[in-house]
Design a protein around this motif. Structure first.
Motif, PDB file in Angstrom:
ATOM      1  N   MET A 127       0.595  -0.893  -0.068  1.00 43.58           N
ATOM      2  CA  MET A 127       0.083   0.127  -0.306  1.00 43.58           C
ATOM      3  C   MET A 127       0.302   0.811   0.390  1.00 43.58           C
ATOM      4  N   ARG A 128       0.473   2.239  -0.699  1.00 47.32           N
ATOM      5  CA  ARG A 128       0.745   3.755  -0.694  1.00 47.32           C
ATOM      6  C   ARG A 128       0.246   4.802   0.005  1.00 47.32           C
ATOM      7  N   GLU A 129       1.340   5.098   0.559  1.00 51.90           N
ATOM      8  CA  GLU A 129       0.568   6.451   2.050  1.00 51.90           C
ATOM      9  C   GLU A 129       0.155   7.798   1.507  1.00 51.90           C
ATOM     10  N   PRO A 130      -0.870   8.442   1.726  1.00 48.92           N
ATOM     11  CA  PRO A 130      -1.350   9.558   1.740  1.00 48.92           C
ATOM     12  C   PRO A 130      -0.516  10.513   1.646  1.00 48.92           C
ATOM     13  N   GLU A 131      -0.401  11.413   0.193  1.00 46.37           N
ATOM     14  CA  GLU A 131       0.257  12.473  -0.057  1.00 46.37           C
ATOM     15  C   GLU A 131       0.729  12.995   1.549  1.00 46.37           C
ATOM     16  N   ARG A 132      -0.588  13.411   1.844  1.00 47.44           N
ATOM     17  CA  ARG A 132      -0.332  13.931   3.164  1.00 47.44           C
ATOM     18  C   ARG A 132       0.784  13.937   4.795  1.00 47.44           C
ATOM     19  N   VAL A 133       1.196  12.431   4.017  1.00 54.63           N
ATOM     20  CA  VAL A 133       2.080  12.297   5.203  1.00 54.63           C
ATOM     21  C   VAL A 133       3.038  11.206   4.540  1.00 54.63           C
ATOM     22  N   ASN A 134       3.304  11.481   3.565  1.00 54.15           N
ATOM     23  CA  ASN A 134       4.091  10.736   2.487  1.00 54.15           C
ATOM     24  C   ASN A 134       5.879  11.610   2.773  1.00 54.15           C
TER      25      ASN A 134
END
Length: 387
Positions: A127-134
């Protein structure tokens, strides 16, 4: 398999409440309602990870993308550092809820549990993290407050790290005969006499007890919880806490219940906030105006004895911490674990060190008191605690 960031589009990853609750079953802290309540807490991006299984059905688990988790119970880097163990980066994906402290791998009733664990593990690692915490550094994938059966499933699915003992999880069974049968089940005449004495003291104190929803009682809940925090030197903004409980109460409706006690025509002096889910009461919070109490075992009456007498209740879930007080009220103490699901975990190759910690933790519990030693569910502790 790549799991896109839309699993963070909402707390259930796009599933309906009904579909999510079919997977959660009797597990309240995995329910759609609890996921939505946890999403109100700041500090992370909540989500729901779900995958279709090759044999039919679906598997799921709550997740949260965190960069700097404010809740100390869920700061895996601090939890591991305190135990002298290797520390993963603080940023990453928490597998489980950020409140409630009880995590399960969910699956469609009748579906293969082994397939569910493999599907969740593959999905978590992809899974990828959302851009807000990447960010640019590798991110951790940490499951916290897992039960022993779920740890076993995930290890059989391919996790090669040893689970780390985090806490006790207290469950109090109310036998079919209700209150009197529960007293008989305490296993000691002395304990049963003590409970009866505490109930009589509470009754003689002349308290009025009333029942409200959290929405109705959010101001009293905030006020009394702030009093309790102040007793331990922690300052709480009562207005901010009241707004938080009001939002929770609006969302939970009559699921969030509050027992209050006070003197006739006076303000509430004590509270217990809990949720009922099927035949279980999940105890969430207590608060007291200690300076004005009568010293009549108010804590134990509001927290254990009154909820234990609610109609149709078979279990009280008392959660983590204070194991001796809970064992004294008949609790069984089950283990909860941290398991690093990262593909290249910093805990890999440290099995002996983790086992030493687990063994020392269990030994400390056993030696803390005969009550605690007798309450431990050894079958659930021993697989990962033997040196």
């Amino acid at each position: 398999m790549t799991i896109p960031s839309p699993c963070f589009a909402d707390p259930l990853g796009g599933l309906s409440d009904q579909d999510w609750n079919e997977l959660a079953g009797p597990r309240f802290y995995s329910s759609a309602l609890w996921s939505r309540l946890c999403a109100l807490a700041p500090g992370a991006v909540p989500g729901g990870l779900h995958v279709d299984l090759p044999g039919g059905g679906r598997a799921a688990v709550p997740v949260a993308a965190v960069r700097d988790e404010p809740n100390p119970h869920c700061r895996w880097q601090d939890q591991l550092a305190r135990r002298g163990l290797p520390v993963p980066p603080p940023r990453g994906i928490l597998i489980g809820q950020r409140r409630g402290y009880l995590t399960h791998v969910l699956s469609t009733p009748g579906a293969s549990r082994a397939q569910a664990a493999r599907g969740i593990l593959d999905a978590v690692r992809s899974m990828r993290e959302p851009e807000r915490v990447n960010g640019s550094a590798p991110a951790a994938r940490i499951a916290m407050f897992l039960t022993t059966p779920d740890v076993r499933l995930l290890r059989e699915a391919g996790v090669d790290t040893m689970p780390v003992a985090l806490s006790t999880d207290a469950w109090i069974e109310i036998p079919p005969g209700g209150w009197e049968s529960w007293l008989d089940s305490l296993g000691s005449r002395h304990r049963a006499r003590r409970v009866r004495s505490e109930v009589r003291r509470f009754a003689r104190a002349g308290y009025r007890v009333w029942h409200r929803t959290l929405h109705e009682a959010h101001r009293d809940v905030a006020r009394l919880m702030a009093r309790t925090e102040a007793r331990y030197g922690r300052h709480v903004d009562v207005d901010a806490l009241s707004r938080s409980f009001r939002r929770q109460g609006e969302l939970a409706g009559d699921r969030a219940e509050v027992l209050l006690c006070g003197k006739e025509d006076g303000a509430a002096l004590g509270l217990c906030l809990y949720y009922r889910w099927q035949d279980t009461v999940y105890l969430r919070a207590v608060g007291f105006d200690y300076e004005n109490l009568s010293g009549a075992a108010e804590y134990f009456n509001l927290t254990y004895y009154l909820p234990a007498r609610l109609p149709g209740i078979r279990w009280l879930h008392a959660g983590i911490e204070t194991p001796e007080a809970k064992a004294g009220r008949g609790a069984t103490l089950r283990p909860l674990w941290l398991l690093d699901l990262s593909e290249h975990s910093v805990l890999s190759g440290h099995d002996r060190q983790v086992r030493r910690h687990n063994h020392a933790y269990l030994t400390g519990l056993r030696n803390s008191s005969p009550l605690v030693a007798g309450a431990l569910d050894d079958e659930l502790w021993q697989p990962f605690c033997e040196e």
